[in-house]
Design an enzyme around this catalytic site. Structure first.
Site, PDB file in Angstrom:
ATOM      1  N   LEU A 100      14.953  83.885  45.696  1.00  0.00           N
ATOM      2  CA  LEU A 100      15.660  84.221  46.928  1.00  0.00           C
ATOM      3  C   LEU A 100      17.090  83.696  46.888  1.00  0.00           C
ATOM      4  O   LEU A 100      18.033  84.405  47.267  1.00  0.00           O
ATOM      5  CB  LEU A 100      14.916  83.640  48.133  1.00  0.00           C
ATOM      6  CG  LEU A 100      15.582  83.847  49.498  1.00  0.00           C
ATOM      7  CD1 LEU A 100      15.822  85.331  49.772  1.00  0.00           C
ATOM      8  CD2 LEU A 100      14.736  83.218  50.599  1.00  0.00           C
ATOM      9  N   THR A 122       7.331  75.560  46.318  1.00  0.00           N
ATOM     10  CA  THR A 122       6.611  76.790  46.653  1.00  0.00           C
ATOM     11  C   THR A 122       5.373  77.043  45.791  1.00  0.00           C
ATOM     12  O   THR A 122       4.744  78.088  45.921  1.00  0.00           O
ATOM     13  CB  THR A 122       7.551  78.002  46.526  1.00  0.00           C
ATOM     14  OG1 THR A 122       8.070  78.057  45.194  1.00  0.00           O
ATOM     15  CG2 THR A 122       8.702  77.909  47.521  1.00  0.00           C
ATOM     16  N   ASP A 161       4.843  82.178  56.185  1.00  0.00           N
ATOM     17  CA  ASP A 161       3.668  82.599  56.951  1.00  0.00           C
ATOM     18  C   ASP A 161       2.516  81.602  56.838  1.00  0.00           C
ATOM     19  O   ASP A 161       1.586  81.619  57.658  1.00  0.00           O
ATOM     20  CB  ASP A 161       3.206  83.980  56.473  1.00  0.00           C
ATOM     21  CG  ASP A 161       2.886  84.023  54.981  1.00  0.00           C
ATOM     22  OD1 ASP A 161       3.620  83.394  54.193  1.00  0.00           O
ATOM     23  OD2 ASP A 161       1.904  84.695  54.595  1.00  0.00           O
ATOM     24  N   TYR A 213       0.817  73.096  51.195  1.00  0.00           N
ATOM     25  CA  TYR A 213       2.075  73.839  51.280  1.00  0.00           C
ATOM     26  C   TYR A 213       2.391  74.216  52.722  1.00  0.00           C
ATOM     27  O   TYR A 213       3.492  73.964  53.229  1.00  0.00           O
ATOM     28  CB  TYR A 213       1.982  75.091  50.411  1.00  0.00           C
ATOM     29  CG  TYR A 213       3.146  76.043  50.580  1.00  0.00           C
ATOM     30  CD1 TYR A 213       4.433  75.687  50.196  1.00  0.00           C
ATOM     31  CD2 TYR A 213       2.946  77.318  51.120  1.00  0.00           C
ATOM     32  CE1 TYR A 213       5.500  76.568  50.351  1.00  0.00           C
ATOM     33  CE2 TYR A 213       3.998  78.199  51.278  1.00  0.00           C
ATOM     34  CZ  TYR A 213       5.272  77.822  50.900  1.00  0.00           C
ATOM     35  OH  TYR A 213       6.319  78.694  51.062  1.00  0.00           O
ATOM     36  N   LYS A 271       5.461  72.703  55.044  1.00  0.00           N
ATOM     37  CA  LYS A 271       6.485  73.614  55.541  1.00  0.00           C
ATOM     38  C   LYS A 271       6.584  73.557  57.065  1.00  0.00           C
ATOM     39  O   LYS A 271       7.682  73.610  57.624  1.00  0.00           O
ATOM     40  CB  LYS A 271       6.199  75.048  55.081  1.00  0.00           C
ATOM     41  CG  LYS A 271       6.417  75.284  53.593  1.00  0.00           C
ATOM     42  CD  LYS A 271       7.874  75.071  53.170  1.00  0.00           C
ATOM     43  CE  LYS A 271       8.776  76.178  53.664  1.00  0.00           C
ATOM     44  NZ  LYS A 271      10.183  76.005  53.199  1.00  0.00           N
ATOM     45  N   TRP A 305       5.487  86.779  51.251  1.00  0.00           N
ATOM     46  CA  TRP A 305       5.245  87.687  50.131  1.00  0.00           C
ATOM     47  C   TRP A 305       6.556  88.156  49.495  1.00  0.00           C
ATOM     48  O   TRP A 305       6.771  89.342  49.253  1.00  0.00           O
ATOM     49  CB  TRP A 305       4.421  88.891  50.592  1.00  0.00           C
ATOM     50  CG  TRP A 305       3.005  88.588  50.967  1.00  0.00           C
ATOM     51  CD1 TRP A 305       2.517  87.411  51.469  1.00  0.00           C
ATOM     52  CD2 TRP A 305       1.894  89.491  50.895  1.00  0.00           C
ATOM     53  NE1 TRP A 305       1.165  87.521  51.721  1.00  0.00           N
ATOM     54  CE2 TRP A 305       0.758  88.783  51.377  1.00  0.00           C
ATOM     55  CE3 TRP A 305       1.756  90.812  50.494  1.00  0.00           C
ATOM     56  CZ2 TRP A 305      -0.510  89.363  51.453  1.00  0.00           C
ATOM     57  CZ3 TRP A 305       0.486  91.393  50.570  1.00  0.00           C
ATOM     58  CH2 TRP A 305      -0.621  90.675  51.037  1.00  0.00           C
TER      59      TRP A 305
END
Length: 283
Positions: free
Chosen positions: A8, A53, A93, A116, A120, A141
C-alpha cells in the site's frame, strides 16, 4: 507517509507523485520517538501505512505486533499533536468479530478474535486518544497482484497447477491498493473535517473463491479450475472472519470518492500487471 516499502505504501508514493514523501522502516522507525521527532518536524499530513500485518505470525509474535500496531501509531499521533500535524491511520476489518450478516459500519461493536485484530484496535484507540483530529481508515483484502498477495498467488498457481482449491465461506471486500492509495491521498486533503473512523474498500463483496475465479477469468483461464472448500479444510493459527464486509456509507457520506467495484478494480490491476510484465519482458 510511513510504510513506504509495503504494497500500500508503494502505491501511495506512486499515486501521490512528488507530493507524497515515503519513509520505509530503515528511514523512519515508528517505535522510536527520536526517529519520529527527526522526521516529523512541522505541520504536515502523515499517512501511516506501517503495521505488523502477518496475521498468523502475530499469534506468537505478540510483542512485535504490539510495538508496530499500538506503540508506533501512538508515538506518531503524539508527535503530530506536538507539532500541529494531521494523521490518517490505516486499520483493518479484523477489529470486528466477523460474524455479521450485513456490512459493518464504523459505529458497530468491535470484537477482534486475533492478536492482529486486537493490536490494530488498540492502535486505533491510541491514535484517537493522542490526536482527536486524526482519522482512522479501516480497509480489507488489499492486493496489487504483484509479489505474494492473494491475487499474485492465484496468478502463479494458475500457471503451475491444473486446479486450485480456495476457501469459499469467508466473505469480504477485495481492495485494489492503487484505488485505496488514491482514497487515502484524498482523505489526507480534508482529514481535519473527517469523522474519527471511516471505512474504505473496493465496492461490493466476494468470497476468496469468487475472487480466485475472477482472477482466472481475467487472464483468460477457465474459472472452473478453481474449486471451493471450507475454512475447516484449511485451519490457520489465526481464525479468519467469516464475514467482514465494510460498509462504504461513512466514506461516501464524508464527501470522499467511492472506490471502484471490486471486479472493475481487479480488471485494472490485471491490466497494470500485464503492462508492467510487457515492459520488463516477462509474463
Amino acid at each position: 507517509m510511513t510504510g513506504a516499502a509495503g504494497q500500500l505504501g508503494r502505491q501511495v508514493v506512486r499515486r501521490g507523485g512528488g507530493a507524497a514523501v515515503g519513509f520505509g522502516s530503515t528511514d523512519l522507525d515508528i517505535t522510536d520517538p527520536a526517529s519520529i521527532a527527526a522526521t516529523i518536524t512541522g505541520e504536515c499530513v502523515v499517512i501511516n501505512c506501517a503495521a505488523h500485518t502477518a496475521v498468523d505470525a502475530a499469534e506468537t509474535d505478540v510483542e512485535n505486533a504490539e510495538r508496530l500496531n499500538v506503540l508506533g501509531p501512538r508515538l506518531l499521533a503524539e508527535r503530530c499533536a506536538e507539532v500541529g500535524a494531521q494523521l490518517v491511520h490505516v486499520s483493518t476489518d479484523y477489529v470486528f468479530p466477523g460474524d455479521a450478516r450485513t456490512p459493518y459500519e464504523p459505529s458497530d461493536p468491535t470484537g477482534p478474535r486475533t492478536v492482529y485484530g486486537r493490536t490494530k484496535l488498540a492502535g486505533e484507540r491510541a491514535v484517537l486518544a493522542a490526536l482527536p483530529g486524526a482519522t482512522v481508515v479501516r480497509t480489507a483484502w488489499v492486493y496489487t497482484g504483484v509479489g505474494t498477495d492473494f491475487v499474485a498467488t492465484m496468478l502463479r498457481l494458475e500457471r503451475e497447477r491444473d486446479t486450485v482449491t480456495v476457501v469459499g465461506d469467508q466473505v469480504g471486500s477485495p481492495t485494489y491498493a492503487a484505488d485505496l492509495a488514491d482514497g487515502l491521498l484524498e482523505a489526507a486533503g480534508i482529514v481535519g473535517a473527517l469523522p474519527p473512523v471511516v471505512h474504505a474498500t473496493g465496492g461490493g463483496s466476494a468470497s476468496w473463491f469468487d475472487l480466485a475465479r475472477a482472477v482466472f477469468e481475467g487472464v483468460g483461464a477457465d474459472p472452473e479450475r478453481v474449486r471451493p472448500c471450507t475454512s475447516a479444510d484449511f485451519p490457520r493459527p489465526a481464525p479468519r472472519p467469516a464475514y467482514s464486509v465494510l460498509s462504504p456509507l461513512s466514506w461516501a457520506g464524508s464527501g470522499l470518492t467511492p472506490l471502484r467495484p471490486w471486479r472493475d478494480a481487479l480488471a485494472a490491476a490485471l491490466a497494470a500487471r500485464a503492462d508492467d510484465d510487457g515492459r520488463s519482458g516477462g509474463r
